[in-house]
Design a protein around this motif. Structure first.
Motif, PDB file in Angstrom:
ATOM      1  N   UNK A  72      -0.260   7.493 -13.008  1.00 51.82           N
ATOM      2  CA  UNK A  72      -0.122   6.321 -13.009  1.00 51.82           C
ATOM      3  C   UNK A  72      -0.330   5.150 -13.521  1.00 51.82           C
ATOM      4  N   UNK A  73      -1.021   5.356 -14.986  1.00 49.11           N
ATOM      5  CA  UNK A  73      -1.183   4.218 -15.528  1.00 49.11           C
ATOM      6  C   UNK A  73      -0.205   4.401 -16.536  1.00 49.11           C
ATOM      7  N   UNK A  74       0.240   5.577 -17.393  1.00 48.67           N
ATOM      8  CA  UNK A  74       1.074   6.319 -18.059  1.00 48.67           C
ATOM      9  C   UNK A  74       2.761   5.441 -17.439  1.00 48.67           C
ATOM     10  N   UNK A  75       2.453   5.781 -15.947  1.00 48.33           N
ATOM     11  CA  UNK A  75       3.754   4.966 -15.398  1.00 48.33           C
ATOM     12  C   UNK A  75       3.329   3.362 -15.819  1.00 48.33           C
ATOM     13  N   UNK A  76       2.304   3.101 -15.357  1.00 50.03           N
ATOM     14  CA  UNK A  76       2.702   1.256 -15.054  1.00 50.03           C
ATOM     15  C   UNK A  76       2.968   0.865 -16.799  1.00 50.03           C
ATOM     16  N   UNK A  77       2.223   1.624 -17.823  1.00 56.47           N
ATOM     17  CA  UNK A  77       2.179   1.372 -19.238  1.00 56.47           C
ATOM     18  C   UNK A  77       3.732   1.252 -19.346  1.00 56.47           C
ATOM     19  N   UNK A  79       6.851   0.595 -17.419  1.00 55.42           N
ATOM     20  CA  UNK A  79       6.766  -0.091 -16.662  1.00 55.42           C
ATOM     21  C   UNK A  79       6.941  -1.240 -17.657  1.00 55.42           C
ATOM     22  N   UNK A  80       5.592  -2.268 -17.920  1.00 54.01           N
ATOM     23  CA  UNK A  80       5.094  -2.899 -18.587  1.00 54.01           C
ATOM     24  C   UNK A  80       6.645  -3.000 -19.509  1.00 54.01           C
ATOM     25  N   UNK A  81       6.187  -2.264 -20.721  1.00 55.79           N
ATOM     26  CA  UNK A  81       7.402  -1.812 -22.130  1.00 55.79           C
ATOM     27  C   UNK A  81       8.627  -2.459 -21.673  1.00 55.79           C
ATOM     28  N   UNK A  82       8.897  -1.813 -20.549  1.00 59.76           N
ATOM     29  CA  UNK A  82      10.398  -1.945 -19.900  1.00 59.76           C
ATOM     30  C   UNK A  82      10.411  -3.718 -19.697  1.00 59.76           C
ATOM     31  N   UNK A  83       9.412  -3.752 -19.132  1.00 58.92           N
ATOM     32  CA  UNK A  83       9.853  -5.614 -18.650  1.00 58.92           C
ATOM     33  C   UNK A  83       9.508  -6.209 -19.633  1.00 58.92           C
ATOM     34  N   UNK A  84       8.563  -6.216 -20.837  1.00 56.55           N
ATOM     35  CA  UNK A  84       8.200  -6.774 -21.897  1.00 56.55           C
ATOM     36  C   UNK A  84       9.400  -6.950 -22.313  1.00 56.55           C
ATOM     37  N   UNK A  85      10.192  -5.614 -22.839  1.00 54.85           N
ATOM     38  CA  UNK A  85      11.466  -6.217 -23.316  1.00 54.85           C
ATOM     39  C   UNK A  85      12.732  -6.432 -22.939  1.00 54.85           C
ATOM     40  N   UNK A  86      12.500  -6.318 -21.786  1.00 62.90           N
ATOM     41  CA  UNK A  86      13.660  -7.320 -20.803  1.00 62.90           C
ATOM     42  C   UNK A  86      13.692  -8.490 -20.725  1.00 62.90           C
ATOM     43  N   UNK A  87      12.069  -8.875 -20.531  1.00 60.57           N
ATOM     44  CA  UNK A  87      12.120 -10.686 -21.115  1.00 60.57           C
ATOM     45  C   UNK A  87      12.400 -10.592 -22.253  1.00 60.57           C
TER      46      UNK A  87
END
Length: 200
Positions: A72-77, A79-87
């Motif tokens: 779950x932590x790896x998936x969250x990391x 996902x957060x990287x994708x969100x940060x890159x998109x933002x």
């Protein structure tokens, strides 16, 4: 680890008798003592085995939970990287669009100011030229009036030269904005004529 012998197996154990042996009463008494102690150890061991099984089950569960948490932590990391890159990309796009819009507005405003400045300079130049022409025309008229030796307004008007196109345009503009301009001009000419007559 081999399993422990059950207490009842020890209790039911039967030994053969010999002619020369130990005192049966003492042996049985000591065996009873050992059986009591062994029974305590057997129960304690059984309890420890049960506790160990519980701990092992909990450990397995925790290990499974740990793996789930790690996943779950790896998936969250990710996902957060994708969100940060998109933002970041969205922010860059918005910033570039805003910058382009500002540059366009600044360019448009600059061009408008330059156009208005050019128009203003043109109007100023035309106004100055028109003013100079009017002043020169009046100066010529005054010089002409001073050189004329007549006593009446009629002869002065007959001898005046034909006005130029600029003078006509100025006269029309003044007449449109000031209805009494012609009468005022006649009065000024009459006054100037009287002054010339008095000088003679």
């Amino acid at each position: 680890m081999p399993p422990m012998i059950a207490p009842h197996e020890l209790k039911d154990k039967v030994f053969s008798r010999a002619v020369r042996g130990y005192n049966p009463a003492e042996v049985e008494e000591y065996v009873d003592f050992l059986l009591e102690k062994y029974t305590e150890l057997y129960k304690e061991n059984a309890s420890n085995v049960q506790k160990l099984n519980v701990i092992t089950a909990k450990y397995d569960s925790l290990a499974s939970d740990e793996e789930s948490i790690r996943t779950a932590i790896l998936k969250a990391q990710k996902l957060s990287e994708v969100m940060v890159d998109t933002a970041r990309k969205q922010a860059d796009t918005m910033l570039n669009e805003a910058k382009a819009r500002v540059d366009s507005l600044v360019k448009e405003a600059t061009e408008r100011v330059e156009t208005e400045t050019t128009n203003l300079e043109t109007v100023r130049s035309a106004a100055k030229q028109f003013r100079d022409q009017i002043c020169n025309s009046y100066v010529k008229h005054l010089e002409f009036l001073k050189s004329v030796k007549i006593g009446t307004l009629e002869s002065l008007l007959e001898d005046m030269p034909e006005p130029s196109d600029i003078e006509k345009a100025a006269t029309v503009g003044v007449a449109a904005s000031m209805p009494d301009a012609e009468e005022e001009q006649k009065r000024e000419i009459a006054l100037l004529t009287d002054q010339l007559d008095s000088e003679e």
